[in-house]
Design a protein around this motif. Structure first.
Motif, PDB file in Angstrom:
ATOM      1  N   LEU A  91       0.913  -1.259  -0.113  1.00  0.00           N
ATOM      2  CA  LEU A  91       0.053   0.084   0.019  1.00  0.00           C
ATOM      3  C   LEU A  91       0.993   1.396   0.079  1.00  0.00           C
ATOM      4  CD1 LEU A  91      -2.637  -1.093   2.448  1.00  0.00           C
ATOM      5  CD2 LEU A  91      -3.096  -0.776   0.004  1.00  0.00           C
ATOM      6  N   LEU A  92       1.876   1.141   0.778  1.00  0.00           N
ATOM      7  CA  LEU A  92       2.663   2.310   0.879  1.00  0.00           C
ATOM      8  C   LEU A  92       3.404   2.668  -0.611  1.00  0.00           C
ATOM      9  CD1 LEU A  92       4.704   2.000   4.409  1.00  0.00           C
ATOM     10  CD2 LEU A  92       3.266   3.794   3.468  1.00  0.00           C
ATOM     11  N   GLU A  93       3.954   1.497  -1.275  1.00  0.00           N
ATOM     12  CA  GLU A  93       4.297   1.648  -2.427  1.00  0.00           C
ATOM     13  C   GLU A  93       3.650   2.235  -3.620  1.00  0.00           C
ATOM     14  OE1 GLU A  93       7.469   1.157  -3.825  1.00  0.00           O
ATOM     15  OE2 GLU A  93       8.201   0.757  -1.873  1.00  0.00           O
ATOM     16  N   GLN A  94       2.255   1.910  -3.383  1.00  0.00           N
ATOM     17  CA  GLN A  94       1.027   2.648  -4.361  1.00  0.00           C
ATOM     18  C   GLN A  94       0.931   3.795  -4.072  1.00  0.00           C
ATOM     19  OE1 GLN A  94      -2.324   0.110  -3.848  1.00  0.00           O
ATOM     20  NE2 GLN A  94      -1.421  -1.738  -4.680  1.00  0.00           N
ATOM     21  N   GLU A  95       0.813   4.081  -2.585  1.00  0.00           N
ATOM     22  CA  GLU A  95       0.624   5.768  -2.458  1.00  0.00           C
ATOM     23  C   GLU A  95       2.093   6.299  -2.751  1.00  0.00           C
ATOM     24  OE1 GLU A  95      -0.153   5.874   1.798  1.00  0.00           O
ATOM     25  OE2 GLU A  95      -1.913   5.028   1.792  1.00  0.00           O
ATOM     26  N   LYS A  96       3.310   5.942  -2.837  1.00  0.00           N
ATOM     27  CA  LYS A  96       4.558   6.580  -3.253  1.00  0.00           C
ATOM     28  C   LYS A  96       4.389   6.969  -4.851  1.00  0.00           C
ATOM     29  CE  LYS A  96       9.574   5.719  -3.316  1.00  0.00           C
ATOM     30  NZ  LYS A  96      10.676   4.593  -2.971  1.00  0.00           N
ATOM     31  N   GLU A  97       3.879   5.842  -5.486  1.00  0.00           N
ATOM     32  CA  GLU A  97       3.710   6.025  -6.866  1.00  0.00           C
ATOM     33  C   GLU A  97       2.914   7.183  -7.337  1.00  0.00           C
ATOM     34  OE1 GLU A  97       2.682   2.434  -8.689  1.00  0.00           O
ATOM     35  OE2 GLU A  97       4.591   1.253  -7.989  1.00  0.00           O
ATOM     36  N   VAL A  98       1.715   7.120  -6.594  1.00  0.00           N
ATOM     37  CA  VAL A  98       0.866   8.228  -6.617  1.00  0.00           C
ATOM     38  C   VAL A  98       1.233   9.692  -6.508  1.00  0.00           C
ATOM     39  CG1 VAL A  98      -1.214   9.223  -6.079  1.00  0.00           C
ATOM     40  CG2 VAL A  98      -1.256   6.918  -6.398  1.00  0.00           C
ATOM     41  N   LEU A  99       2.230   9.602  -5.332  1.00  0.00           N
ATOM     42  CA  LEU A  99       2.789  11.050  -4.793  1.00  0.00           C
ATOM     43  C   LEU A  99       3.905  11.349  -5.917  1.00  0.00           C
ATOM     44  CD1 LEU A  99       2.950  10.655  -1.146  1.00  0.00           C
ATOM     45  CD2 LEU A  99       1.659  12.167  -2.433  1.00  0.00           C
ATOM     46  N   GLU A 100       4.570  10.520  -6.575  1.00  0.00           N
ATOM     47  CA  GLU A 100       5.576  10.827  -7.206  1.00  0.00           C
ATOM     48  C   GLU A 100       5.018  11.316  -8.778  1.00  0.00           C
ATOM     49  OE1 GLU A 100       7.726   7.021  -7.699  1.00  0.00           O
ATOM     50  OE2 GLU A 100       9.038   7.526  -6.061  1.00  0.00           O
ATOM     51  N   GLU A 101       3.940  10.708  -9.191  1.00  0.00           N
ATOM     52  CA  GLU A 101       2.882  11.184 -10.267  1.00  0.00           C
ATOM     53  C   GLU A 101       2.720  12.511 -10.327  1.00  0.00           C
ATOM     54  OE1 GLU A 101       0.242   8.207 -11.199  1.00  0.00           O
ATOM     55  OE2 GLU A 101       1.678   6.564 -11.841  1.00  0.00           O
ATOM     56  N   LYS A 102       2.133  12.829  -9.159  1.00  0.00           N
ATOM     57  CA  LYS A 102       1.418  14.114  -8.925  1.00  0.00           C
ATOM     58  C   LYS A 102       2.748  15.148  -8.806  1.00  0.00           C
ATOM     59  CE  LYS A 102      -2.745  12.970  -6.513  1.00  0.00           C
ATOM     60  NZ  LYS A 102      -3.545  12.970  -5.325  1.00  0.00           N
ATOM     61  N   SER A 103       3.872  14.852  -8.168  1.00  0.00           N
ATOM     62  CA  SER A 103       4.818  15.645  -8.016  1.00  0.00           C
ATOM     63  C   SER A 103       5.635  15.963  -9.406  1.00  0.00           C
ATOM     64  CB  SER A 103       6.178  15.153  -7.077  1.00  0.00           C
ATOM     65  OG  SER A 103       7.103  15.748  -7.110  1.00  0.00           O
ATOM     66  N   GLU A 104       5.487  14.902 -10.341  1.00  0.00           N
ATOM     67  CA  GLU A 104       6.031  15.042 -11.411  1.00  0.00           C
ATOM     68  C   GLU A 104       5.279  16.070 -12.324  1.00  0.00           C
ATOM     69  OE1 GLU A 104       7.304  12.369 -15.522  1.00  0.00           O
ATOM     70  OE2 GLU A 104       6.909  11.058 -13.446  1.00  0.00           O
TER      71      GLU A 104
END
Length: 766
Positions: free
Chosen positions: A526-539
């Motif tokens: 779940l943390l990895e999924q949230e991390k990917e979402v945050l990275e996409e938003k940050s990008e």
């Protein structure tokens, strides 16, 4: 030591061999071994990458199949003369050299950095000339190759013409005796088919008899002498050709060393060319190299798996964490991940580009060990476990320098407790050398816990669809996976009663360790999924910030440039009007009725005047007031006020100014000028348009009037100017179009349409 067979490197070399043009290149590819010096590895990869770019731009190199004539050239000094076929092989090789030279000349030097020698490559020009002077394109010897050959062939042609004439006469003379009116060849001689009953009527030599005994093939006495003369001349021709070959061979012998040198270079290029063509086939590229042992494969695609089915994977390992443990079900792709990393490293160190993202990181190793698969030695009667241990023992015996170590299902094949203990001991020993990189696979929970307890071990799992119970062949970094043994057994059709019993036993036996690991895995996923979402938003946010920053920079640049242009043109216009007024006053001063003191007073008043039409009042300002920007001589409307900062709408822009830079203004109506500028169009939904009437204006005045019209249009935010130049001589129209070509403010232009003035009008879009 490199475990090439276990990683199927030989299969890659087999595919590369198919692209080679010479047998020598095939042999060299088959014997390919990895380099372990990063400089050599980098040079070889850059050569291949450079050649790949050349092939994309200029096409494949013009090699010919089987060009390596090593055996022929090495025997050149030993032979008295070469055959015509030998000369043709040499000429074919030189023609290939010439084609390569022309190919190299066509390449832009900017594309050549690591293959610099091709700039100076020259084909064997003099050797080719020697051969071309003797042998025709149809692979025969020229008549004038020697005076003797020329004479022999002259006589030979004469005799052949004489023979043709005699053959015709023979057919006529013996026509009544012939079974068929033709000339045939029997035993290499010309003969005519005579009926058996007339064979004694024809003098000559019998060469054959038909199967039916009804036809006798006779060479008439009339042509025998000419035929013998022709055979003799042909014998002389062959002997003379041998003499010519001896002379030509002698001319080529001094160049044998040069031929060998060229062959060596071109075979090496053939090997590189084959590797590069294979790289193009698998869509390979050049990764970033390092000697620190850092590995980060992005979108890595195993080249032996079909393009339409291969799943790109991501693998990372570094100096901080020099062990990567991959867990998950047996059919999920753990072994493929190991093989991909090992095979890519072998390919890269052998100068072969690899199919992955160009931002990937790869490192050079002194050794690559791979214990992969379930290869048992039947001859030695070794079990699976013993086979694995034998390989690991050999690895420890030979281990030295920086090593990449790949271990598949470490500790399996024996009692789980003992297997896990042995596996931990092996991992501890290997990872103590920080230069080593260890990637291993397992499904033991105890090894997963061991990985969690050690910061220098990085975990990953192969993806598994728990709904369809099918492997996804993807690697999830930072997560330990489950074996899914019961789910897989159920999918494979094991009886339901056995599955149910196993689940009951598992729920009773599953330790807190296994349950905690499973819970930890889910939380980590779940943390990895949230991390990917945050990275996409940050990008996405970074992109938007950059976009707005670029827009602000562009706006500020355009604003400053426009203000400079406006100020420059306003000053220029003011100076011009001032000068004209002064000149008028000078003239008036010479008139009797205007005294000199009055003229001086008028000049002084003009020097103090800022703008004839503007009357400035100093009083408080508010939003909506019309003001004059004193520094620029431009008027605008106040849209915002923030303390001492006033935002003024000037033309296309809203610009901030200080209070002392602004004056409230009252604008007098402008007097009618010769050239009128006005708004036209009654439809309020349409954008306003300036109209500039240039009829009757001189050619020299057009530029100044166009400048003023464009300035006024820009300041009033008017996108169009309708320029009336009429038909006339076309001089004014030419001046207008010369101006349009040079102006950077004009976006487009067109002639007037029906009702707009047709070709007597040009509509300009700003």
């Amino acid at each position: 030591m490199y475990s090439t067979k276990a990683l199927e490197f030989n299969l890659i070399l087999d595919k590369i061999q198919d692209y080679a043009y010479s047998k020598a290149a095939v042999t060299a590819i088959k014997d390919t071994l990895p380099y372990n010096q990063i400089d050599e590895v980098s040079l070889n990869l850059h050569k291949s990458f450079e050649l790949k770019q050349m092939i994309h731009t200029y096409g494949r190199l013009p090699f010919v199949k089987g060009f390596d004539i090593y055996l022929l050239i090495t025997n050149l000094d030993k032979l008295d003369f070469l055959s015509i076929a030998d000369f043709l092989m040499i000429r074919r090789f030189i023609h290939m050299e010439k084609s390569l030279e022309n190919y190299f000349k066509s390449i832009d030097p900017i594309h050549i950095k690591h293959l610099e020698w091709i700039k100076t490559f020259k084909h064997s020009k003099s050797q080719l000339q020697h051969i071309d002077e003797i042998i025709k394109d149809d692979e025969t010897i020229y008549d004038n190759a020697s005076s003797t050959l020329k004479s022999i062939r002259h006589d030979l042609k004469s005799k052949e013409r004489q023979l043709d004439k005699l053959l015709g006469e023979v057919l006529t003379r013996y026509q009544s005796y012939l079974n068929e009116s033709i000339i045939v060849m029997r035993n290499g001689r010309y003969a005519i088919p005579i009926k058996e009953g007339y064979k004694n009527k024809v003098k000559g030599v019998i060469h054959d008899v038909s199967a039916s005994k009804q036809t006798v093939y006779i060479e008439p006495e009339d042509i025998r002498q000419v035929t013998q003369d022709i055979e003799y001349l042909k014998s002389l021709e062959e002997q003379e050709i041998i003499q010519i070959s001896i002379a030509l061979t002698k001319k080529l012998k001094p160049f044998s060393t040069e031929f060998i040198s060229h062959l060596d270079i071109l075979v090496e290029l053939d090997v590189l060319h084959a590797k590069t063509l294979y790289a193009i086939e698998i869509d390979a590229t050049l990764p970033n190299l390092n000697s620190d042992g850092n590995i980060h494969l992005i979108d890595a695609r195993h080249p032996l798996i079909a393009k339409e089915t291969v799943v790109p994977i991501e693998i990372s390992i570094s100096n901080d964490r020099n062990v990567l443990m991959i867990t998950g079900p047996n059919t999920g792709g753990k072994t493929v991940a190991l093989k991909t990393l090992g095979l890519f490293t072998l390919m890269m160190q052998s100068g072969i580009l690899v199919p992955l993202n160009k931002n990937s990181q790869m490192s050079v190793f002194d050794q690559i060990f791979a214990d992969i698969g379930d290869e048992q030695s039947i001859q030695q009667s070794l079990s699976t476990f013993s086979s694995h241990l034998t390989k690991i023992k050999n690895m420890f015996d030979k281990l030295k320098g920086r090593a990449l170590i790949l271990l598949d299902e470490l500790g399996s094949g024996t009692d789980p407790i003992e297997g896990v203990s042995l596996a931990i001991a092996i991992i501890d020993d290997l990872k103590s050398n920080k230069d080593n990189r260890i990637i291993l696979t397992t499904h033991y929970s105890e090894l997963k816990l061991y990985a969690y307890e050690h910061d220098d071990i990085y975990t990953a799992s192969v993806a598994f669809d728990e709904v369809s119970l099918k492997p996804l062949y993807k690697i999830h970094l930072g997560i330990a996976g489950s074996s899914h043994a019961l789910k897989i057994a159920d999918r494979l059709g094991l009886p339901k009663r056995i599955i149910n019993e196993a689940e009951t036993l598992l729920s009773g036996r599953q330790t807190n360790l296994g349950k905690n690991i499973e819970k930890l895995n889910k939380e980590q996923a779940l943390l990895e999924q949230e991390k990917e979402v945050l990275e996409e938003k940050s990008e996405a946010l970074d992109k938007e910030i950059k976009m707005y920053q670029d827009k602000i920079r562009t706006f500020e640049k355009e604003r400053d440039q426009m203000l400079q242009d406006i100020k420059f043109k306003a000053t220029k216009e003011y100076d011009k009007l001032k000068q004209e007024a002064l000149e008028v006053i000078d003239k008036l001063s010479k008139v009797d009725k205007l005294s000199t003191p009055d003229a001086a007073k008028l000049k002084g008043d003009l020097n103090k005047t800022v703008k004839k039409e503007t009357k400035v009042k100093l009083e408080p300002l508010k939003i909506g007031d019309h003001v004059l920007v004193t520094n620029y001589g431009q008027d605008g409307v106040i849209t915002k006020i923030n303390k001492d900062e006033y935002v003024v709408s000037v033309g296309l822009f809203e610009l901030p100014f200080k209070r002392h830079e602004l004056s409230k203004m009252v604008v007098k109506p402008k007097k009618q000028e010769k050239v009128q500028t006005k708004y036209s169009g009654s439809n309020p939904s349409k954008a306003p348009t300036f109209e500039l009437d240039l009829r009757g204006v001189r050619f020299e005045e057009v530029k100044e009037l166009m400048d003023k019209a464009i300035d006024d249009a820009l300041l009033s935010n008017t996108p169009y100017i309708r320029v009336i130049h009429g038909f006339g001589t076309g001089a004014v129209r030419k001046a207008v179009y010369d101006y349009i070509k040079k102006s950077r403010y004009i976006k487009s232009h067109r002639y007037g349409q029906e009702g707009e003035g047709l070709n007597g009008v040009t509509v300009i879009t700003l």
